[in-house]
Design an enzyme around this catalytic site. Sequence first.
Site, PDB file in Angstrom:
ATOM      1  N   ASP A 154       0.825  -1.206   0.000  1.00  0.00           N
ATOM      2  CA  ASP A 154       0.000   0.000   0.000  1.00  0.00           C
ATOM      3  C   ASP A 154       0.863   1.262   0.000  1.00  0.00           C
ATOM      4  O   ASP A 154       0.746   2.119   0.861  1.00  0.00           O
ATOM      5  CB  ASP A 154      -0.928  -0.013   1.216  1.00  0.00           C
ATOM      6  CG  ASP A 154      -1.910   1.147   1.182  1.00  0.00           C
ATOM      7  OD1 ASP A 154      -2.326   1.540   0.078  1.00  0.00           O
ATOM      8  OD2 ASP A 154      -2.249   1.672   2.264  1.00  0.00           O
ATOM      9  N   GLU A 401       4.052  -8.065   7.262  1.00  0.00           N
ATOM     10  CA  GLU A 401       2.720  -8.633   7.087  1.00  0.00           C
ATOM     11  C   GLU A 401       2.674  -9.821   6.124  1.00  0.00           C
ATOM     12  O   GLU A 401       1.818  -9.879   5.227  1.00  0.00           O
ATOM     13  CB  GLU A 401       1.724  -7.551   6.670  1.00  0.00           C
ATOM     14  CG  GLU A 401       1.519  -6.493   7.747  1.00  0.00           C
ATOM     15  CD  GLU A 401       0.343  -5.570   7.484  1.00  0.00           C
ATOM     16  OE1 GLU A 401      -0.172  -5.566   6.341  1.00  0.00           O
ATOM     17  OE2 GLU A 401      -0.077  -4.868   8.416  1.00  0.00           O
ATOM     18  N   TYR A 456      -5.011  -2.698  13.764  1.00  0.00           N
ATOM     19  CA  TYR A 456      -5.813  -1.516  13.464  1.00  0.00           C
ATOM     20  C   TYR A 456      -7.225  -1.644  14.037  1.00  0.00           C
ATOM     21  O   TYR A 456      -8.205  -1.294  13.381  1.00  0.00           O
ATOM     22  CB  TYR A 456      -5.862  -1.299  11.949  1.00  0.00           C
ATOM     23  CG  TYR A 456      -4.525  -0.884  11.363  1.00  0.00           C
ATOM     24  CD1 TYR A 456      -4.131   0.445  11.341  1.00  0.00           C
ATOM     25  CD2 TYR A 456      -3.651  -1.841  10.855  1.00  0.00           C
ATOM     26  CE1 TYR A 456      -2.916   0.831  10.820  1.00  0.00           C
ATOM     27  CE2 TYR A 456      -2.430  -1.470  10.327  1.00  0.00           C
ATOM     28  CZ  TYR A 456      -2.060  -0.131  10.307  1.00  0.00           C
ATOM     29  OH  TYR A 456      -0.844   0.238   9.799  1.00  0.00           O
ATOM     30  N   GLU A 492       2.781  -1.257  13.961  1.00  0.00           N
ATOM     31  CA  GLU A 492       1.881  -0.380  13.215  1.00  0.00           C
ATOM     32  C   GLU A 492       0.565  -0.246  13.956  1.00  0.00           C
ATOM     33  O   GLU A 492      -0.013  -1.249  14.395  1.00  0.00           O
ATOM     34  CB  GLU A 492       1.589  -0.921  11.798  1.00  0.00           C
ATOM     35  CG  GLU A 492       2.716  -0.803  10.804  1.00  0.00           C
ATOM     36  CD  GLU A 492       2.298  -1.241   9.405  1.00  0.00           C
ATOM     37  OE1 GLU A 492       1.069  -1.202   9.112  1.00  0.00           O
ATOM     38  OE2 GLU A 492       3.164  -1.608   8.615  1.00  0.00           O
TER      39      GLU A 492
END
Length: 586
Positions: A154, A401, A456, A492
């Site tokens: 991303d 990831e 997240y 993150e």
Amino acid sequence: MLKPRSTATRELVSLDGLWRFALDGGPGPLDTTLEAAVPASYNDLFTDSAIRDHVGWVWYQRQVRVPRGWAGERVVLRVDAATHQGRVYVGDILVAEHVGGYTPFEADVTEHVRAGQEFRLTIGVNNELTDTTIPPGTITVTADGRRRQTYLHDFYNYAGLARSVWLCSRPAVHVEDITVVTAMDGTVEYAVRTSAPAQVRVRVLDATGTQVATADGTNGALRIEDVRLWRPGAAYLYDLVAEVLDGERVVDSYPEPFGVRTVEVRGTRFLINGEPFYFTGFGRHEDTPVRGKGHDNAYLVHDFQLMDWIGANSFRTSHYPYAEEVMEFADRHGIVVIDETAAVGLNLAVASGLTGAPPRPTFSPDTFGEATREAHAQAIRELVARDKNHPSVVMWCIANEPASNEEGAREYFEPLVELTRKLDPTRPVSYAAVLFATHDNDRIADLFDVLCINRYYGWYVATGDLATAETYLEHDLRGWADRFGKPIMMSEYGADTMPGLHSVWDTPWTEEYQQAYLEMNHRVFDRIEAFVGEHVWNFADFQTSHGIHRVDGNKKGVFTRDRRPKAAAHALRARWRSLGSRKPQG
């Protein structure tokens, strides 16, 4: 690979500046009126979308004059990075080729050039990503014949010569590589590799240039009396000067800066120089307007000033090795670095979730198999070889990831972890775990030293419901702590935020929500004893590929893309400047 330096026995010429540029070409003279800046990504320099969206080779070219005083010296071309594949030509002759977009390569061109004369230098750069590149991607052809690049990370696939290009001189017999390993008592183990068998002397100079230790031979150990340690926030650097001798005459001299410090994982603690260290800082990107991933010293200084202002003591080089100038700056200023390979996107479940396509296994002969793993291994070799002597680097992160919850993950990663430890047994090894990988289903976490977790809750999960997000997050992190008994850090966590958007409610995209989201995470971190750090995603907003879930890029930055603080920056500053480098008591 040693960084080019100007020394008493070596000279270098910067080839940065404006180069002729073309989409079509080769080693012959380019038929073009376009010029491109080096260092810079080429994508945003021009208004033509055909250049920005180009998939394949592009060509840079310029005339280079070899200094007339270099007669009798070896002449070397060094490319700090070519994203993602580079070919270097002197005239029509191919002299170097390299795959991997973020690490340097070079070519000895002595036989192809002459001191005092000019030659035509051409560098081809290919931005293509496939199943066997790091990072991976896929190329398709549209109905109208255009080649299209898709990828699984991303951030925008900026390409070109984003870092410097050099012409260097070296003596015929010279220092090729140096390895330095230190201990807190001032012991310095060293290994020097030369281009041919040679007599070698090693001298250590302190920050004033005073010689504090010396030894002879290509391998050995020496001792610095009254040593000053390199510490987070209080850097102190020595120079290890490796000299090739011919009797008493110095044939070659190369100074390698280093710091004396140790790194250790003990139980659930992360120790630097035997003292507990708590990471505060960011995942970042090499990303600025117009330049793309082009290195810029003005941004380098300003970004480190902003990190100092906010109280950050560390960052992760997400998701690729950064320019060597960044690492050297961190060395000099006592900033701690988690150094990451470009292995981002080894997770086909993410692509399936975004596109709705049927899921495919991530690790298989038809997807990411042996060829991918060998490319990954080479990326690790080149990262460690380049950055092994930087005291700021305290941990290797070999992937971001990956599908660590899928079958085949252990078979893919176990050899890579073993390779990393063999290349450098002095630093911990980690990877950043994706949301799909939990403490129940992850297949590789026991192989690593520190658990770096990307989460997240409150953004992609339980969006706008921070009470539920807090419950999910604490349950998740405690599960990792209970199962593995290792240090844990959040590598993150973040929420997209439009500067200037406000609300009295918990409304995603507002500045208030970003601040409340971070505060929720911090409450959970402070309740978990095994926690050793927090890296917010992201330092600054950055460009991404096209997508309806992005508005002019990723907006999770605490600073805007032009480095203006959002409200959350001030809240982070209050927390981090009071927190320092120690874990709060839960």
